[in-house]
Write a protein that holds these residues in place. Structure first.
Motif, PDB file in Angstrom:
ATOM      1  N   UNK A   7       0.853  -1.187   0.000  1.00  0.00           N
ATOM      2  CA  UNK A   7       0.000   0.000   0.000  1.00  0.00           C
ATOM      3  C   UNK A   7       0.892   1.243   0.000  1.00  0.00           C
ATOM      4  N   UNK A   8       0.654   2.118  -0.973  1.00  0.00           N
ATOM      5  CA  UNK A   8       1.363   3.401  -1.042  1.00  0.00           C
ATOM      6  C   UNK A   8       0.402   4.503  -0.610  1.00  0.00           C
ATOM      7  N   UNK A   9       0.793   5.253   0.412  1.00  0.00           N
ATOM      8  CA  UNK A   9      -0.017   6.352   0.952  1.00  0.00           C
ATOM      9  C   UNK A   9       0.706   7.646   0.627  1.00  0.00           C
ATOM     10  N   UNK A  10       0.133   8.451  -0.239  1.00  0.00           N
ATOM     11  CA  UNK A  10       0.758   9.684  -0.715  1.00  0.00           C
ATOM     12  C   UNK A  10      -0.007  10.873  -0.168  1.00  0.00           C
ATOM     13  N   UNK A  11       0.742  11.825   0.422  1.00  0.00           N
ATOM     14  CA  UNK A  11       0.159  13.063   0.943  1.00  0.00           C
ATOM     15  C   UNK A  11       0.589  14.204   0.014  1.00  0.00           C
ATOM     16  N   UNK A  12      -0.203  14.506  -1.018  1.00  0.00           N
ATOM     17  CA  UNK A  12       0.245  15.485  -2.028  1.00  0.00           C
ATOM     18  C   UNK A  12       0.350  16.905  -1.496  1.00  0.00           C
ATOM     19  N   UNK A  13      -0.290  17.216  -0.362  1.00  0.00           N
ATOM     20  CA  UNK A  13      -0.258  18.581   0.184  1.00  0.00           C
ATOM     21  C   UNK A  13       0.350  18.589   1.579  1.00  0.00           C
ATOM     22  N   UNK A  14       1.324  17.726   1.802  1.00  0.00           N
ATOM     23  CA  UNK A  14       1.874  17.541   3.146  1.00  0.00           C
ATOM     24  C   UNK A  14       2.434  18.845   3.716  1.00  0.00           C
ATOM     25  N   UNK A  15       3.293  19.537   2.934  1.00  0.00           N
ATOM     26  CA  UNK A  15       3.941  20.739   3.453  1.00  0.00           C
ATOM     27  C   UNK A  15       2.960  21.835   3.804  1.00  0.00           C
TER      28      UNK A  15
END
Length: 552
Positions: A7-15
């Protein structure tokens, strides 16, 4: 053994969302995180409101302000983003013990054998989505048999492969060319090309076991984690989907584009291993002791410390660490907790150096109706290297004496720091500057080492007492006056040595040196005083005489 499920969990707006979590008032405003890249400020993260205004990651800040005048920009802090991702990594440990960071804004989780614990893979991904919504984070996920495929689905699922040039679409090619391309895939795979069915958006991000080929084929080439130059080069050749590459001979691809492209293909399809290696958890140094009956006397608390402190020091010694700050927690029978904390001048794992400091703080603990448990924790630790003395007996004794003296000084600083605070104990260190006020610097005694060797001496003598320049009433001429008035006293010069000319640092604008170049004189007066006078030639201020110190 079941197939691996990644499972890949991507946070595109992390910063950007990290800042919004700390300042909720920014939730309804366009926010961008920027950093300097090649002498230009570039956007690295955007909030949802900023993206709705048409802004993109990687866009120059000047263009973003032109498109969105109300944009709020913040400088990127990579260490804080890393610590935030580490906190998210601990949260993701509820799904699987195999969690690792990826790309600085994503997590990869090995879910092999864990999906049924949450009611299936789709239910697990829904739990991830709900948790991220509660945390105020945007998230995109991909689930597949390989790490590369999960990465691709998280970022490119549902996106069609396009062209970066006008008039270069595959639909505009000749019918014969499209026909040969279809036959080429048919001959290579030994059958008809797999049919692409339209699925719901949430299902598109899940590749069923054994169906990685069908899930990756319609995705753009960039889903293989290729750099932008290679993606553009493949697109110019008409290879815009992952399926277009899967039907090509590997030898030709490696010969023309390098082994990196073939490696990415093999990793995505599972031919090349790409394991998930979780980060090692940080060392935690703490011990505790549960008491059969509540205690409240100082002697009883110290007896409990005498049993727990050697265990803590042994753990520190085995890891090659020394405690710099130690916290004592006393858990009372009424569920209240009393805490005291001590600091040491030098990291150590010697219980005999820590115990006296704890004993000084015991009086600050309110036992209440009794203490049920004692807990000791090394809050801050540092590496400690063992020191072994070698050589002749006399030399070894001298070295050991120096070490003992150093330890004695550290113990004294620690005892004084327990009373007045470590920050209140300071020492002077020499500094490389010709400016009298900057010839030394004040350091914290607990966080610095003593200066080795003799103190550097200037060419001309310096006063024992130094203060801020005080005005002297005398004629405004560079010639040393016979009489002058200072601090309400009229003084007569007996003799004078000088002048010593000191110029200000031209590379700094020091407010104390705006009077320009100074001529210093060592002046003896008839009443027995020896003063350090100087004549300021005047820069941004008026010239005049001043007294800077006294040779006591």
């Amino acid at each position: 053994m079941p197939n691996r499920r990644i499972l890949s969990i991507w946070f595109p707006r992390l910063g950007a969302e990290r800042l919004i979590r700390r300042q909720p008032v920014l939730a309804d405003q366009p926010v961008a995180v920027v950093e300097d890249q090649q002498n230009m400020q570039v956007i690295t993260a955007l909030s949802g409101v900023a993206q709705a205004n048409g802004l993109q990651v990687g866009q120059p800040v000047r263009d973003a302000h032109a498109m969105c005048p109300g944009l709020l920009t913040f400088t990127r802090s990579a260490p804080q983003e890393q610590r935030f991702l580490e906190a998210l990594q601990r949260w993701a440990g509820k799904f699987s013990p195999w969690v690792a960071p990826e790309d600085g804004d994503a997590l990869v989780v090995d879910l092999t054998g864990c999906g049924h614990l949450f009611g299936g893979e789709r239910a697990l991904m829904q739990v991830v989505q709900d948790d991220c919504t509660d945390l105020g984070l945007s998230v995109l996920m991909g689930l597949a048999d390989t790490r590369g495929a999960a990465w691709a689905l998280a970022r490119y699922a549902g996106r069609a492969a396009g062209s970066d040039r006008s008039g270069d679409s595959i639909d505009q090619e000749a019918r014969a060319t499209r026909s040969r391309a279809g036959k080429r895939r048919h001959w290579t795979k030994g059958g008809a090309a797999p049919a692409i069915t339209t699925q719901a958006p949430d299902i598109k991000r899940i590749a069923p076991p054994g169906q990685t080929y069908g899930a990756l084929s319609p995705l753009p080439i960039a889903a293989l984690r290729l750099d932008a130059d290679m993606t553009a080069q493949l697109g110019r050749l008409g290879l815009r989907r992952v399926g277009d590459l899967l039907g090509q001979p590997r030898a030709g691809l490696a010969r023309r584009f390098g082994r990196g492209l073939v490696l990415r293909l093999d990793q995505a399809m599972g031919s090349a291993p790409e394991p998930v290696s979780p980060a090692k958890p940080p060392d935690h140094f703490a011990v505790r002791m549960t008491l059969p009956d509540p205690i409240g006397l100082v002697e009883d608390v110290m007896a409990a410390i005498d049993r727990t402190l050697p265990r803590l020091c042994k753990i520190l010694k085995d890891k090659g660490k020394g405690a710099r700050r130690v916290m004592l927690q006393a858990f009372r029978s009424d569920r209240a907790v009393e805490m005291v904390e001590i600091g040491l001048a030098r990291a150590t794992h010697d219980p005999h150096r820590i115990r006296p400091l704890l004993e000084m703080k015991i009086e600050g603990i309110d036992a209440g109706f009794g203490i049920d448990m004692i807990r000791l924790e090394a809050v801050q630790v540092e590496p400690v290297h063992d020191e072994v003395t070698v050589g002749h007996r006399e030399a070894g004794a001298a070295v050991q004496a120096r070490l003992n003296n150093a330890n004695a000084m550290d113990d004294l600083i620690g005892l004084l720091g327990a009373r007045v605070g470590l920050d209140a104990i300071r020492r002077f260190e020499p500094a490389d500057s010709h400016i009298p006020e900057k010839s030394h610097k004040i350091m914290s005694a607990a966080w610095s080492k003593p200066h080795k060797g003799p103190w550097p001496k200037p060419t001309n003598p310096r006063p024992f007492l130094l203060w801020r320049p005080e005005p002297v009433h005398a004629p405004v001429t560079p010639k040393m006056p016979e009489t002058f008035r200072w601090r309400g006293m009229t003084l007569t010069r007996l003799n004078a040595i000088g002048p010593e000319r000191i110029a200000p640092e031209w590379w700094l604008d020091d407010p104390n040196w705006r009077s320009g170049t100074r001529d210093y004189w060592v002046t003896d007066t008839t009443d027995g005083q020896r003063l350090w006078l100087f004549y300021a030639h005047g820069g941004a201020m008026s010239p005049g005489w001043f007294c800077h110190g006294s040779f006591a």
